[in-house]
Design a protein around this motif. Structure first.
Motif, PDB file in Angstrom:
ATOM      1  N   SER A  12       0.926  -1.233   0.042  1.00  0.00           N
ATOM      2  CA  SER A  12      -0.021   0.067  -0.038  1.00  0.00           C
ATOM      3  C   SER A  12       0.856   1.266   0.073  1.00  0.00           C
ATOM      4  CB  SER A  12      -0.958   0.022   1.082  1.00  0.00           C
ATOM      5  OG  SER A  12      -0.295   0.277   2.479  1.00  0.00           O
ATOM      6  N   MET A  13       2.153   0.891   0.370  1.00  0.00           N
ATOM      7  CA  MET A  13       2.959   2.380   0.308  1.00  0.00           C
ATOM      8  C   MET A  13       3.602   2.709  -0.838  1.00  0.00           C
ATOM      9  SD  MET A  13       2.758   3.269   3.487  1.00  0.00           S
ATOM     10  CE  MET A  13       4.355   4.266   3.597  1.00  0.00           C
ATOM     11  N   ILE A  14       3.478   1.775  -1.907  1.00  0.00           N
ATOM     12  CA  ILE A  14       4.326   1.768  -3.088  1.00  0.00           C
ATOM     13  C   ILE A  14       3.702   3.014  -3.856  1.00  0.00           C
ATOM     14  CG2 ILE A  14       4.588   0.889  -5.307  1.00  0.00           C
ATOM     15  CD1 ILE A  14       4.892  -1.794  -4.019  1.00  0.00           C
ATOM     16  N   GLY A  15       4.634   3.912  -4.252  1.00  0.00           N
ATOM     17  CA  GLY A  15       4.170   5.305  -4.734  1.00  0.00           C
ATOM     18  C   GLY A  15       3.774   6.371  -3.740  1.00  0.00           C
ATOM     19  N   GLN A  16       3.990   6.143  -2.783  1.00  0.00           N
ATOM     20  CA  GLN A  16       3.864   6.942  -1.717  1.00  0.00           C
ATOM     21  C   GLN A  16       5.156   7.927  -1.614  1.00  0.00           C
ATOM     22  OE1 GLN A  16       0.924   8.106  -0.024  1.00  0.00           O
ATOM     23  NE2 GLN A  16      -0.093   6.474  -1.047  1.00  0.00           N
ATOM     24  N   THR A  17       5.376   9.064  -1.122  1.00  0.00           N
ATOM     25  CA  THR A  17       6.412   9.898  -0.661  1.00  0.00           C
ATOM     26  C   THR A  17       6.942   9.623   0.466  1.00  0.00           C
ATOM     27  OG1 THR A  17       5.488  11.615  -2.316  1.00  0.00           O
ATOM     28  CG2 THR A  17       7.322  12.199  -0.881  1.00  0.00           C
ATOM     29  N   LEU A  18       8.263   9.366   0.757  1.00  0.00           N
ATOM     30  CA  LEU A  18       8.636   8.967   1.736  1.00  0.00           C
ATOM     31  C   LEU A  18      10.015   9.660   2.121  1.00  0.00           C
ATOM     32  CD1 LEU A  18       9.070   4.767   1.978  1.00  0.00           C
ATOM     33  CD2 LEU A  18       7.339   6.498   2.637  1.00  0.00           C
ATOM     34  N   ARG A  19      10.125  10.108   3.326  1.00  0.00           N
ATOM     35  CA  ARG A  19      11.437  10.807   3.739  1.00  0.00           C
ATOM     36  C   ARG A  19      12.089   9.749   4.635  1.00  0.00           C
ATOM     37  NH1 ARG A  19       9.177  14.387   7.367  1.00  0.00           N
ATOM     38  NH2 ARG A  19       8.199  15.545   5.536  1.00  0.00           N
ATOM     39  N   ILE A  20      13.428   9.754   4.151  1.00  0.00           N
ATOM     40  CA  ILE A  20      14.504   8.625   4.679  1.00  0.00           C
ATOM     41  C   ILE A  20      15.336   9.293   5.286  1.00  0.00           C
ATOM     42  CG2 ILE A  20      15.707   6.639   4.537  1.00  0.00           C
ATOM     43  CD1 ILE A  20      13.784   5.617   2.441  1.00  0.00           C
ATOM     44  N   HIS A  21      15.609   9.293   6.489  1.00  0.00           N
ATOM     45  CA  HIS A  21      16.805   9.793   7.329  1.00  0.00           C
ATOM     46  C   HIS A  21      18.151   8.733   7.281  1.00  0.00           C
ATOM     47  CE1 HIS A  21      14.668  13.287   9.055  1.00  0.00           C
ATOM     48  NE2 HIS A  21      13.490  12.422   8.805  1.00  0.00           N
ATOM     49  N   ALA A  22      19.107   9.029   7.007  1.00  0.00           N
ATOM     50  CA  ALA A  22      20.280   8.514   6.912  1.00  0.00           C
ATOM     51  C   ALA A  22      21.274   8.796   8.177  1.00  0.00           C
ATOM     52  CB  ALA A  22      20.991   8.419   5.660  1.00  0.00           C
ATOM     53  N   THR A  23      22.417   7.610   8.476  1.00  0.00           N
ATOM     54  CA  THR A  23      23.275   7.823   9.504  1.00  0.00           C
ATOM     55  C   THR A  23      24.196   9.065   9.301  1.00  0.00           C
ATOM     56  OG1 THR A  23      24.458   6.259   8.373  1.00  0.00           O
ATOM     57  CG2 THR A  23      23.105   5.414  10.310  1.00  0.00           C
ATOM     58  N   ASP A  24      24.205   9.318   8.057  1.00  0.00           N
ATOM     59  CA  ASP A  24      25.338  10.428   7.966  1.00  0.00           C
ATOM     60  C   ASP A  24      24.401  11.836   7.825  1.00  0.00           C
ATOM     61  OD1 ASP A  24      23.908  10.276   5.387  1.00  0.00           O
ATOM     62  OD2 ASP A  24      25.560  10.251   4.168  1.00  0.00           O
ATOM     63  N   THR A  25      23.243  11.962   8.274  1.00  0.00           N
ATOM     64  CA  THR A  25      22.469  13.199   8.326  1.00  0.00           C
ATOM     65  C   THR A  25      21.862  13.526   7.243  1.00  0.00           C
ATOM     66  OG1 THR A  25      23.929  14.901   8.038  1.00  0.00           O
ATOM     67  CG2 THR A  25      23.777  14.103  10.296  1.00  0.00           C
ATOM     68  N   ARG A  26      22.043  13.024   5.964  1.00  0.00           N
ATOM     69  CA  ARG A  26      21.306  13.199   4.777  1.00  0.00           C
ATOM     70  C   ARG A  26      19.912  12.600   4.924  1.00  0.00           C
ATOM     71  NH1 ARG A  26      24.535  10.555  -0.032  1.00  0.00           N
ATOM     72  NH2 ARG A  26      24.747   8.987   1.366  1.00  0.00           N
ATOM     73  N   ILE A  27      18.954  13.383   4.044  1.00  0.00           N
ATOM     74  CA  ILE A  27      17.612  13.122   3.972  1.00  0.00           C
ATOM     75  C   ILE A  27      17.219  12.816   2.506  1.00  0.00           C
ATOM     76  CG2 ILE A  27      15.170  13.767   4.504  1.00  0.00           C
ATOM     77  CD1 ILE A  27      16.589  15.616   6.844  1.00  0.00           C
ATOM     78  N   PHE A  28      16.667  11.968   2.171  1.00  0.00           N
ATOM     79  CA  PHE A  28      16.089  11.463   0.986  1.00  0.00           C
ATOM     80  C   PHE A  28      14.754  11.638   0.855  1.00  0.00           C
ATOM     81  CE2 PHE A  28      20.309   9.354   1.663  1.00  0.00           C
ATOM     82  CZ  PHE A  28      21.027   9.601   0.569  1.00  0.00           C
ATOM     83  N   VAL A  29      14.037  12.327  -0.154  1.00  0.00           N
ATOM     84  CA  VAL A  29      12.675  12.536  -0.239  1.00  0.00           C
ATOM     85  C   VAL A  29      12.395  11.930  -1.630  1.00  0.00           C
ATOM     86  CG1 VAL A  29      10.792  13.937  -0.149  1.00  0.00           C
ATOM     87  CG2 VAL A  29      12.345  14.441   1.571  1.00  0.00           C
ATOM     88  N   GLY A  30      11.388  10.727  -1.773  1.00  0.00           N
ATOM     89  CA  GLY A  30      11.319  10.245  -2.949  1.00  0.00           C
ATOM     90  C   GLY A  30       9.881   9.483  -3.166  1.00  0.00           C
TER      91      GLY A  30
END
Length: 119
Positions: A12-30
């Motif tokens: 159900s989450m496929i296609g949803q926009t996620l914000r992922i935080h990484a250990t090196d403090t970067r944030i990915f939004v996709g």
């Protein structure tokens, strides 16, 4: 949650926009594309956000201080420095580097979720 429910939830989450935080403090939004048993996550149409470097914060503080002294204003205790961002498209975020995952919802999606919760 049993395995079947977990699979349905992920689907159900496929296609949803996620914000992922990484250990090196970067944030990915996709857009969430898929995951695997190692918790790796693939995002499409992704932007990477980084916090400003210490030198960028220092430079902004010096510039703000200089502007405030020229205009004879009282120094502001707050300093705002924007995160840097770049479009990276399709990305694999390794599971071992993920610290937090957030679902980004539009205001309309939030209203629908709240309405369903009240039923």
């Amino acid at each position: 949650m049993n395995e079947n429910q977990a699979v349905q939830y992920l689907e159900s989450m496929i296609g949803q926009t996620l914000r992922i935080h990484a250990t090196d403090t970067r944030i990915f939004v996709g857009n969430f594309k898929c995951t695997d048993a190692a918790r790796n996550i693939i995002l499409g149409q992704t932007y990477e956000y980084r916090f400003p470097t210490p030198s960028a914060v220092h430079d902004a503080a010096v510039e703000t201080e200089k502007q405030e002294s020229e205009s004879s204003r009282v120094a502001s205790p707050n300093l705002k420095v924007n995160m840097t961002s770049r479009f990276i498209g399709l990305v694999v975020v390794p599971g071992q580097h993920i610290t937090k995952i957030e679902l980004e919802e539009t205001p309309q999606q939030i209203r629908v979720r709240e309405a369903l919760r009240k039923q």
